[in-house]
Design a protein around this motif. Structure first.
Motif, PDB file in Angstrom:
ATOM      1  N   PRO A  54       0.792  -1.230   0.000  1.00 33.67           N
ATOM      2  CA  PRO A  54       0.000   0.000   0.000  1.00 33.67           C
ATOM      3  C   PRO A  54       0.825   1.281   0.000  1.00 33.67           C
ATOM      4  N   GLU A  55       2.060   1.237   0.503  1.00 36.06           N
ATOM      5  CA  GLU A  55       2.854   2.455   0.597  1.00 36.06           C
ATOM      6  C   GLU A  55       3.722   2.729  -0.631  1.00 36.06           C
ATOM      7  N   VAL A  56       3.831   1.765  -1.568  1.00 38.60           N
ATOM      8  CA  VAL A  56       4.688   1.944  -2.728  1.00 38.60           C
ATOM      9  C   VAL A  56       3.902   1.651  -4.002  1.00 38.60           C
ATOM     10  N   GLU A  57       3.940   2.577  -4.922  1.00 37.25           N
ATOM     11  CA  GLU A  57       3.338   2.342  -6.229  1.00 37.25           C
ATOM     12  C   GLU A  57       4.459   2.042  -7.206  1.00 37.25           C
ATOM     13  N   VAL A  58       4.288   1.001  -8.006  1.00 37.70           N
ATOM     14  CA  VAL A  58       5.310   0.651  -8.988  1.00 37.70           C
ATOM     15  C   VAL A  58       4.675   0.552 -10.365  1.00 37.70           C
ATOM     16  N   LYS A  59       5.431   0.991 -11.362  1.00 34.46           N
ATOM     17  CA  LYS A  59       4.936   0.927 -12.729  1.00 34.46           C
ATOM     18  C   LYS A  59       6.054   0.472 -13.656  1.00 34.46           C
ATOM     19  N   GLN A 108       8.532  -9.888 -13.709  1.00 32.35           N
ATOM     20  CA  GLN A 108       9.845  -9.904 -13.063  1.00 32.35           C
ATOM     21  C   GLN A 108      10.283  -8.483 -12.691  1.00 32.35           C
ATOM     22  N   LEU A 109      10.041  -7.527 -13.580  1.00 35.37           N
ATOM     23  CA  LEU A 109      10.407  -6.138 -13.286  1.00 35.37           C
ATOM     24  C   LEU A 109       9.588  -5.596 -12.113  1.00 35.37           C
ATOM     25  N   GLU A 110       8.305  -5.930 -12.079  1.00 36.23           N
ATOM     26  CA  GLU A 110       7.471  -5.513 -10.943  1.00 36.23           C
ATOM     27  C   GLU A 110       7.985  -6.131  -9.644  1.00 36.23           C
ATOM     28  N   LYS A 111       8.384  -7.390  -9.704  1.00 29.92           N
ATOM     29  CA  LYS A 111       8.926  -8.071  -8.525  1.00 29.92           C
ATOM     30  C   LYS A 111      10.182  -7.360  -8.019  1.00 29.92           C
ATOM     31  N   ILE A 112      11.041  -6.954  -8.940  1.00 29.30           N
ATOM     32  CA  ILE A 112      12.259  -6.224  -8.562  1.00 29.30           C
ATOM     33  C   ILE A 112      11.899  -4.906  -7.887  1.00 29.30           C
ATOM     34  N   LEU A 113      10.946  -4.171  -8.459  1.00 33.56           N
ATOM     35  CA  LEU A 113      10.530  -2.894  -7.865  1.00 33.56           C
ATOM     36  C   LEU A 113       9.940  -3.100  -6.477  1.00 33.56           C
ATOM     37  N   LEU A 114       9.124  -4.127  -6.331  1.00 34.83           N
ATOM     38  CA  LEU A 114       8.512  -4.392  -5.029  1.00 34.83           C
ATOM     39  C   LEU A 114       9.547  -4.833  -3.994  1.00 34.83           C
ATOM     40  N   GLU A 115      10.538  -5.604  -4.430  1.00 38.66           N
ATOM     41  CA  GLU A 115      11.618  -5.993  -3.514  1.00 38.66           C
ATOM     42  C   GLU A 115      12.379  -4.760  -3.034  1.00 38.66           C
ATOM     43  N   ALA A 116      12.621  -3.835  -3.940  1.00 40.88           N
ATOM     44  CA  ALA A 116      13.277  -2.579  -3.547  1.00 40.88           C
ATOM     45  C   ALA A 116      12.418  -1.834  -2.533  1.00 40.88           C
ATOM     46  N   CYS A 175       9.549   3.421 -10.988  1.00 43.62           N
ATOM     47  CA  CYS A 175       9.120   2.997 -12.323  1.00 43.62           C
ATOM     48  C   CYS A 175      10.305   2.568 -13.165  1.00 43.62           C
ATOM     49  N   ILE A 176       9.989   1.733 -14.158  1.00 42.85           N
ATOM     50  CA  ILE A 176      10.964   1.290 -15.151  1.00 42.85           C
ATOM     51  C   ILE A 176      10.330   1.460 -16.524  1.00 42.85           C
ATOM     52  N   VAL A 177      11.077   2.062 -17.444  1.00 39.57           N
ATOM     53  CA  VAL A 177      10.711   2.074 -18.852  1.00 39.57           C
ATOM     54  C   VAL A 177      11.841   1.343 -19.556  1.00 39.57           C
ATOM     55  N   CYS A 179      17.633   2.690  -6.422  1.00 33.64           N
ATOM     56  CA  CYS A 179      17.800   2.819  -7.866  1.00 33.64           C
ATOM     57  C   CYS A 179      18.934   1.901  -8.343  1.00 33.64           C
ATOM     58  N   ARG A 180      20.036   1.878  -7.626  1.00 34.57           N
ATOM     59  CA  ARG A 180      21.163   1.012  -7.993  1.00 34.57           C
ATOM     60  C   ARG A 180      20.756  -0.451  -7.909  1.00 34.57           C
ATOM     61  N   PHE A 181      20.070  -0.825  -6.834  1.00 34.38           N
ATOM     62  CA  PHE A 181      19.608  -2.199  -6.664  1.00 34.38           C
ATOM     63  C   PHE A 181      18.704  -2.609  -7.829  1.00 34.38           C
ATOM     64  N   ILE A 182      17.757  -1.757  -8.180  1.00 37.45           N
ATOM     65  CA  ILE A 182      16.806  -2.064  -9.256  1.00 37.45           C
ATOM     66  C   ILE A 182      17.547  -2.297 -10.570  1.00 37.45           C
TER      67      ILE A 182
END
Length: 163
Positions: free
Chosen positions: A10-15, A77-85, A95-97, A126-129
């Motif tokens: 709920p506290e992080v939005e990822v796109k 997979q990209l969403e999973k990476i963002l959520l892990e961060a 976000c990732i483009v 950002c580095r982790f992602i």
């Protein structure tokens, strides 16, 4: 291509957005920020990484590259990476483009943007992602060398590679 949005924390939005179209990273950021649903006043730090295609790799001159992906699986997979961060650092938004298809040297390949209340979390996340994307996201690269030879890239370069 439209943004794919996920909000299991709920506290992080990822796109995530994957597209064969050439994109201007600064315009993508401006458009994304204009449509953000999270409270922008909470953001005290934004960290941005923009990756572009080099004209060389593994000792050879590169003329172009075809970047392939697995639709559906890559976005997950990209969403999973963002959520892990978002679980490791205090993030407000991320976000990732990512570009796919035919690329030429100096083309923008990837944009990673992270918003946080504090710069340390923004920098580290950002580095982790970016490093996680390079090591675990299902993308495949085929290079066309200036010599006319083609080859599949077997390994991504280390983010800390020293020439």
């Amino acid at each position: 291509m439209k943004w794919r949005s996920s909000r299991p924390l709920p506290e992080v939005e990822v796109k995530v957005k994957i597209s064969p179209d050439v994109f201007n990273p600064w315009q993508e950021l401006q458009d994304y920020q204009a449509g953000r649903t999270t409270a922008t006043a909470k953001s005290g730090a934004t960290n941005i990484f923009i990756g572009t295609m080099r004209d060389h790799n593994e000792g050879a001159a590169v003329q172009s590259m075809t970047l392939e992906y697995y639709p559906g699986m890559t976005e997950k997979q990209l969403e999973k990476i963002l959520l892990e961060a978002g679980q490791k650092w205090q993030l407000i938004d991320a976000c990732i483009v990512h570009r796919v298809g035919e690329l030429r040297p100096d083309d923008t390949i990837v944009l990673v943007a992270v918003w946080s209340s504090h710069r340390g979390d923004a920098f580290d996340a950002c580095r982790f992602i970016m490093e996680a994307l390079k090591s675990s996201a299902p993308f495949w690269k085929k290079e066309l060398l200036r010599s006319g030879e083609t080859r599949w890239v077997e390994n991504n370069t280390d983010g800390y590679h020293k020439a």
